[in-house]
Structures are given as C-alpha cells and as structure tokens.
Design a protein around this motif. Structure first.
Motif, PDB file in Angstrom:
ATOM      1  N   PRO A 164       0.839  -1.221   0.000  1.00 56.38           N
ATOM      2  CA  PRO A 164       0.000   0.000   0.000  1.00 56.38           C
ATOM      3  C   PRO A 164       0.869   1.264   0.000  1.00 56.38           C
ATOM      4  O   PRO A 164       0.987   1.970   1.008  1.00 56.38           O
ATOM      5  CB  PRO A 164      -0.797  -0.133   1.295  1.00 56.38           C
ATOM      6  N   TYR A 165       1.487   1.575  -1.133  1.00 56.48           N
ATOM      7  CA  TYR A 165       2.413   2.699  -1.218  1.00 56.48           C
ATOM      8  C   TYR A 165       1.728   4.032  -0.922  1.00 56.48           C
ATOM      9  O   TYR A 165       0.587   4.268  -1.321  1.00 56.48           O
ATOM     10  CB  TYR A 165       3.042   2.762  -2.616  1.00 56.48           C
ATOM     11  N   GLN A 166       2.473   4.910  -0.249  1.00 57.20           N
ATOM     12  CA  GLN A 166       2.031   6.282  -0.024  1.00 57.20           C
ATOM     13  C   GLN A 166       3.233   7.208  -0.215  1.00 57.20           C
ATOM     14  O   GLN A 166       4.354   6.868   0.180  1.00 57.20           O
ATOM     15  CB  GLN A 166       1.454   6.452   1.384  1.00 57.20           C
ATOM     16  N   PHE A 167       2.992   8.363  -0.821  1.00 54.88           N
ATOM     17  CA  PHE A 167       4.067   9.274  -1.190  1.00 54.88           C
ATOM     18  C   PHE A 167       3.786  10.666  -0.626  1.00 54.88           C
ATOM     19  O   PHE A 167       2.666  11.163  -0.721  1.00 54.88           O
ATOM     20  CB  PHE A 167       4.209   9.326  -2.716  1.00 54.88           C
ATOM     21  N   PHE A 168       4.829  11.304  -0.071  1.00 61.73           N
ATOM     22  CA  PHE A 168       4.652  12.591   0.599  1.00 61.73           C
ATOM     23  C   PHE A 168       5.819  13.525   0.301  1.00 61.73           C
ATOM     24  O   PHE A 168       6.964  13.074   0.164  1.00 61.73           O
ATOM     25  CB  PHE A 168       4.559  12.399   2.119  1.00 61.73           C
ATOM     26  N   ILE A 169       5.515  14.818   0.234  1.00 59.88           N
ATOM     27  CA  ILE A 169       6.551  15.845   0.208  1.00 59.88           C
ATOM     28  C   ILE A 169       6.548  16.501   1.584  1.00 59.88           C
ATOM     29  O   ILE A 169       5.509  17.018   2.026  1.00 59.88           O
ATOM     30  CB  ILE A 169       6.306  16.879  -0.899  1.00 59.88           C
ATOM     31  N   VAL A 170       7.681  16.452   2.271  1.00 63.23           N
ATOM     32  CA  VAL A 170       7.761  16.977   3.634  1.00 63.23           C
ATOM     33  C   VAL A 170       8.428  18.348   3.629  1.00 63.23           C
ATOM     34  O   VAL A 170       9.217  18.695   2.743  1.00 63.23           O
ATOM     35  CB  VAL A 170       8.503  16.005   4.575  1.00 63.23           C
ATOM     36  N   ASP A 171       8.093  19.130   4.646  1.00 61.99           N
ATOM     37  CA  ASP A 171       8.462  20.547   4.696  1.00 61.99           C
ATOM     38  C   ASP A 171       9.835  20.729   5.330  1.00 61.99           C
ATOM     39  O   ASP A 171       9.965  21.235   6.450  1.00 61.99           O
ATOM     40  CB  ASP A 171       7.395  21.320   5.475  1.00 61.99           C
ATOM     41  N   SER A 172      10.859  20.320   4.602  1.00 62.24           N
ATOM     42  CA  SER A 172      12.232  20.457   5.087  1.00 62.24           C
ATOM     43  C   SER A 172      13.109  21.005   3.968  1.00 62.24           C
ATOM     44  O   SER A 172      12.993  20.580   2.819  1.00 62.24           O
ATOM     45  CB  SER A 172      12.780  19.102   5.543  1.00 62.24           C
ATOM     46  N   PRO A 173      14.038  21.930   4.293  1.00 64.64           N
ATOM     47  CA  PRO A 173      14.934  22.467   3.269  1.00 64.64           C
ATOM     48  C   PRO A 173      16.088  21.542   2.923  1.00 64.64           C
ATOM     49  O   PRO A 173      16.790  21.765   1.941  1.00 64.64           O
ATOM     50  CB  PRO A 173      15.456  23.752   3.918  1.00 64.64           C
ATOM     51  N   VAL A 174      16.294  20.500   3.720  1.00 66.44           N
ATOM     52  CA  VAL A 174      17.397  19.566   3.486  1.00 66.44           C
ATOM     53  C   VAL A 174      17.168  18.823   2.176  1.00 66.44           C
ATOM     54  O   VAL A 174      16.043  18.448   1.846  1.00 66.44           O
ATOM     55  CB  VAL A 174      17.505  18.566   4.658  1.00 66.44           C
ATOM     56  N   VAL A 175      18.237  18.622   1.403  1.00 62.72           N
ATOM     57  CA  VAL A 175      18.133  17.894   0.135  1.00 62.72           C
ATOM     58  C   VAL A 175      18.177  16.404   0.455  1.00 62.72           C
ATOM     59  O   VAL A 175      19.238  15.834   0.692  1.00 62.72           O
ATOM     60  CB  VAL A 175      19.274  18.295  -0.825  1.00 62.72           C
ATOM     61  N   ASN A 176      16.991  15.777   0.481  1.00 62.86           N
ATOM     62  CA  ASN A 176      16.936  14.391   0.936  1.00 62.86           C
ATOM     63  C   ASN A 176      15.656  13.715   0.455  1.00 62.86           C
ATOM     64  O   ASN A 176      14.641  14.365   0.191  1.00 62.86           O
ATOM     65  CB  ASN A 176      16.975  14.343   2.465  1.00 62.86           C
ATOM     66  N   ALA A 177      15.726  12.409   0.335  1.00 62.67           N
ATOM     67  CA  ALA A 177      14.564  11.555   0.095  1.00 62.67           C
ATOM     68  C   ALA A 177      14.805  10.282   0.878  1.00 62.67           C
ATOM     69  O   ALA A 177      15.947   9.852   1.044  1.00 62.67           O
ATOM     70  CB  ALA A 177      14.387  11.259  -1.391  1.00 62.67           C
ATOM     71  N   PHE A 178      13.754   9.666   1.405  1.00 62.63           N
ATOM     72  CA  PHE A 178      13.935   8.450   2.186  1.00 62.63           C
ATOM     73  C   PHE A 178      12.661   7.622   2.133  1.00 62.63           C
ATOM     74  O   PHE A 178      11.582   8.119   1.804  1.00 62.63           O
ATOM     75  CB  PHE A 178      14.320   8.769   3.639  1.00 62.63           C
ATOM     76  N   ALA A 179      12.804   6.349   2.448  1.00 60.08           N
ATOM     77  CA  ALA A 179      11.680   5.421   2.415  1.00 60.08           C
ATOM     78  C   ALA A 179      11.605   4.666   3.731  1.00 60.08           C
ATOM     79  O   ALA A 179      12.624   4.408   4.384  1.00 60.08           O
ATOM     80  CB  ALA A 179      11.834   4.446   1.255  1.00 60.08           C
TER      81      ALA A 179
END
Length: 492
Positions: free
Chosen positions: A88-103
């Motif tokens: 059940p995949y879910q995708f979000f954009i989080v409010d951080s200025p850091v250049v990052n992506a994680f799972a």
C-alpha cells in the motif's frame, strides 16, 4: 551515561534472542536469492504506519497540491511496475529544506521540498523515486535489521560473557557498526540499479539520475562535510555518477526507445517552491531565534550550533558537552506541565521555584536524571548523571519548555548560559521579523546569451550566490547559457 547505553543494549539482546523464534527463510523479490528475514510483510506495513506520524511531527507536510499530485501519480505508476506492486504505497513531500529523500518499510516514501527544488527535470526525480522504492522492494530495512541483529547481537553477547566493564562492549559495537556500514553501501548501490530499471520502465532517461549525483557531490563538497568513502553509509556521489551512467547506457542499449527528460514541465511545476528555511517555522538571525508564528524570541549564544524543526529547536556549543532544547510542554497549567515533565522523563527534582520572565509566568525546575529501572546498582557520579535546568514559560495560551542539559559535574559552569537564554525569552513585536517572507525558487527566462555567471548578474542575482544558484540549476559559473533558457533564481 554508560548505564543507560548498556541498559538499551541489554534490551536489544533480549530482542535478538526473541527474534530467533520468528526467523524465516524466503526468496528476495528483487534478487531472487534466498535470505533470512525477521520481518514479515505485515510487520513492514505496520512499521511504516507507526513511523509516519513521527515523520510528519518532525518535518511537517509541504502543502502544495500540484506537487503532491505529481509525486502520487509518478509514485503509483512506478509502484505498479515494481517487484512488489501489492504494497500500500504512499508518497509525501515533507516541509524540510534539506536535500533528501527516504523510504520507510511498507511503502511510505518521502521527498523533502529541498530535494524537489534541486531537481532540474522529471527524469532526475524519477531516478531518485526508483531508488527509494527500490529500498522497499528489495527489503533493505528487513535485511539491515537481520544483519544488525547478527553482528550487534553477537557483539553484545560476547562482551557480556567476557567483560563486565562495558569497555569491550563499546569496542565490539564499533566493529559491528563498520560491518553494517559496508552492508548499507551495498544496499545503496543495489537501489541505484533498481532506480535505473524502474525509472526507465516508466519512460524516463536514467542518465539524468546519474547527473543528479553530480548535484549531490557539489552540495557535499560545498558543505565541507565529506567523509572518507570507507566510513560513509552511502557510496561516494562521484563514483555513483559514473556507475549509474554505465547502468543507464546498458539498460537503454538492451531496451531501445525514446526516453523522456521533461525539463520545462518540471521547472514550471516547481515555480514558487519555498527555498531554504521557512521563517514562519522560526529562524536565527543575529544571534537571536525568532518565531513569527508563535510570536516569541530568545538569544542563541554566539558560536553555538543550532537545528530547527516543527517539533523542537535545539542548540549547543560545538564540543557537544551541553545543549538547550525548546519544545512545547504538555499540560494546561505550569504546575501540571511540570509534574508531567518530571514523571515522563523520570527526573529527580533538586529545586523548584516560580518566577516571571519578561511578563510571562514561569516555573523553574532543576532536576537530575534517575537511573533506569534495573540499573540502580550502577554507581552514579557527577560525570555520568545528566542534570537539567527547565524553564516552563507560559506565553499566551501555550506553555513552552526550555531545557538546559549538561553532566551534573559541569552543570553549574553551564548554568549562566542556560539562564541568560531563558531570562531573555520575550514576546516578538518587531514587524520586520513578524512579517518575514520565505525565499522562493522562481523560474525565469535568460534575458540574453552569456555565461551562467553573467546571466545571473543580468537577472539581478548577487555575485555571492552564484555557486549556490549554480548548484540549484546544475550549472557552473562559466557554462554558456542561451537566451530564453529557463533558469531558477531566488527571491522573496
């Protein structure tokens, strides 16, 4: 505080022993290899669901419907062609200025607004998206957990049998951590390969994924935070650049078709995205922390490092021997907040007093951390006991806890710094700070031909920010730019 560390590790040893009762041998959905896994699919999903509220509380969700719709659309398309389309995949954009992506296991994928601002086309985004989904489909969290259980559990067990002082325990754990660093790098490299495959399968040019590693390399080099490759949990970005280009070339040779980049569409979509810190969440300027939304301010001692998040503000000297943390307090009154803090943190109160700080009612509590249950036999000393000065301050309808932390032996030497910060907590009234607007990425057309540096100057950007803007645009100062090219600039 070694007694706390050993207590935590003993707990992990119990988990280590217990988990052997649930060990399963399965076939990895990506590699096809047999593997020992301690985490079922249901447990992966449950872990993701349990972790999500903490991620949101720490970073917050970036409210931009078009970006959220975009990541959902591309994420669902990629999940459907992945090795585990049933999650059940879910995708979000989080409010951080850091250049990052994680799972997170179970299908939760997060991109920061910082990384979204640094992509220069959809293909770069798709490559990183494939990389993160790859961590999930290849069960890297479960495999890493298994590796840590075997190496860390073995280290704990051996040290308990051989050494009661705890010194060998720390040495053994350092060795175990180095083994797991290598395992983590293997996972990153495997996810790079999966990212090439997945992004290519939904029609994007995976060479752009390699190009984004050049952006990461520049960010790392400019920050001065590069670490030796041997001790990095991620492969060196420069090495990944070459390897991913080779993988993309090989995949495209075996699967010839037209692969998309879509630079203009992506840039138009991120026009207006917040860049850097968002002032409404608080910001530091001139040795002062300001929070326009909550309408308070307090000083940051000169030379102290600091980190801000929606959940708390942390700061401290570079030696790491003391710190201060501001966070919301729980309770409808100062007394209730103080009692709950003492109970929740397991503190022993040394003294308590009421005061007023710049018109705000406050409760000051000096306390020490008590030994955790089962560790009372550990001899406490001034060096291994944490002492805390807590200023609970009622500001409007809210109560804030400002904690100063240091070992009991050095607490008095740090107290004057803690007290100076707390006593200068006050209501923010400066209109300039209250109305401070965030910087945003704006998409503009180059007004003329020329070098990137000259074009930025022509667009009103200061010379001091050319490298920062170059990283943002994936261009060097001397690179030639044609008139009409879409470029990112920064403005309020």
């Amino acid at each position: 505080m070694r007694h706390i560390r050993i207590h935590a590790l003993l707990t992990r040893l119990v988990v280590f022993a217990t988990l052997f009762g649930f060990v399963t041998c399965s076939r990895n959905p990506v590699t096809g290899k047999r593997q020992v896994i301690f985490m079922s699919k249901e447990q992966e999903i449950a872990l993701g669901q349990q972790s999500h509220p903490s991620v949101v509380a720490t970073m917050g969700i970036y409210e931009d419907k078009k970006l959220q719709d975009f990541i959902n659309q591309k994420g669902k398309a990629m999940a459907s062609i992945s090795h585990r389309p049933d999650l059940p995949y879910q995708f979000f954009i989080v409010d951080s200025p850091v250049v990052n992506a994680f799972a997170v296991p179970g299908g939760f994928v997060y991109f920061t607004r910082g990384i979204m601002a640094h992509f220069n086309n959809e293909a770069e985004f798709a490559g990183v998206l494939g990389h993160e989904i790859g961590h999930i489909t290849a069960q890297h969290s479960a495999r890493q957990q298994t590796s840590q259980i075997f190496t860390t559990g073995g280290a704990i067990l051996g040290s308990i049998l051989l050494d009661r002082s705890g010194q060998l325990l720390e040495t053994a754990l350092q060795g175990a951590q180095l083994l797991n660093l290598r395992y983590s790098r293997d996972h990153e490299s495997e996810s790079d390969e999966i990212g090439v495959e997945y992004s290519s399968k939904i029609g994007y040019d995976a060479h752009q994924m390699a190009n984004f590693f050049a952006t990461i390399k520049r960010i790392q080099d400019n920050s001065g935070q590069a670490v030796p490759n041997m001790l990095s949990t991620h492969p060196d970005p420069g090495n990944r650049y070459n390897r991913v280009h080779d993988m993309a070339k090989d995949f495209q040779a075996k699967n010839p078709k037209t692969y998309q980049v879509n630079r203009e569409g992506y840039l138009r979509m991120i026009d207006g995205i917040i860049f850097g810190e968002d002032p409404k969440q608080g910001f530091v300027e001139g040795d002062m922390f300001y929070h326009p939304e909550l309408k308070f301010q307090f000083p940051v001692p000169r030379g102290w490092q600091h980190q801000n998040s929606p959940a708390q503000f942390q700061m401290g000297p570079k030696d790491g021997k003391s710190a201060m943390i501001l966070m919301p307090a729980q309770g409808s009154s100062l007394d209730e907040a103080g009692q709950k803090m003492v109970q929740d943190l397991g503190l022993r109160v040394l003294e308590s007093s009421r005061t007023t700080i710049n018109g705000n009612p406050a409760l000051v509590i000096i306390s020490q951390q008590q030994p955790q249950q089962g560790q009372q036999q550990q001899q406490q000393s001034a060096a291994n006991t944490l002492q805390i000065g807590s200023w609970l301050i009622q500001h409007g309808n809210s109560i804030y806890a400002l904690h100063g932390l240091a070992p009991a032996g050095t607490f008095n030497a740090n107290f004057s710094n803690f007290q100076a910060v707390a006593n200068n907590f006050r209501t923010l009234t400066d209109p300039d700070k209250l109305n401070r607007q965030p910087e945003r990425v704006r998409i503009r057309q180059a007004p003329r031909d020329g070098s990137f540096r000259d074009v930025m100057t022509a667009m009103g950007m200061p010379a001091s920010r050319v490298e920062e803007l170059g990283v943002l645009n994936s261009l060097k100062a001397g690179d030639q730019v044609s008139r009409g090219t879409l470029l990112k600039v920064i403005s309020r």
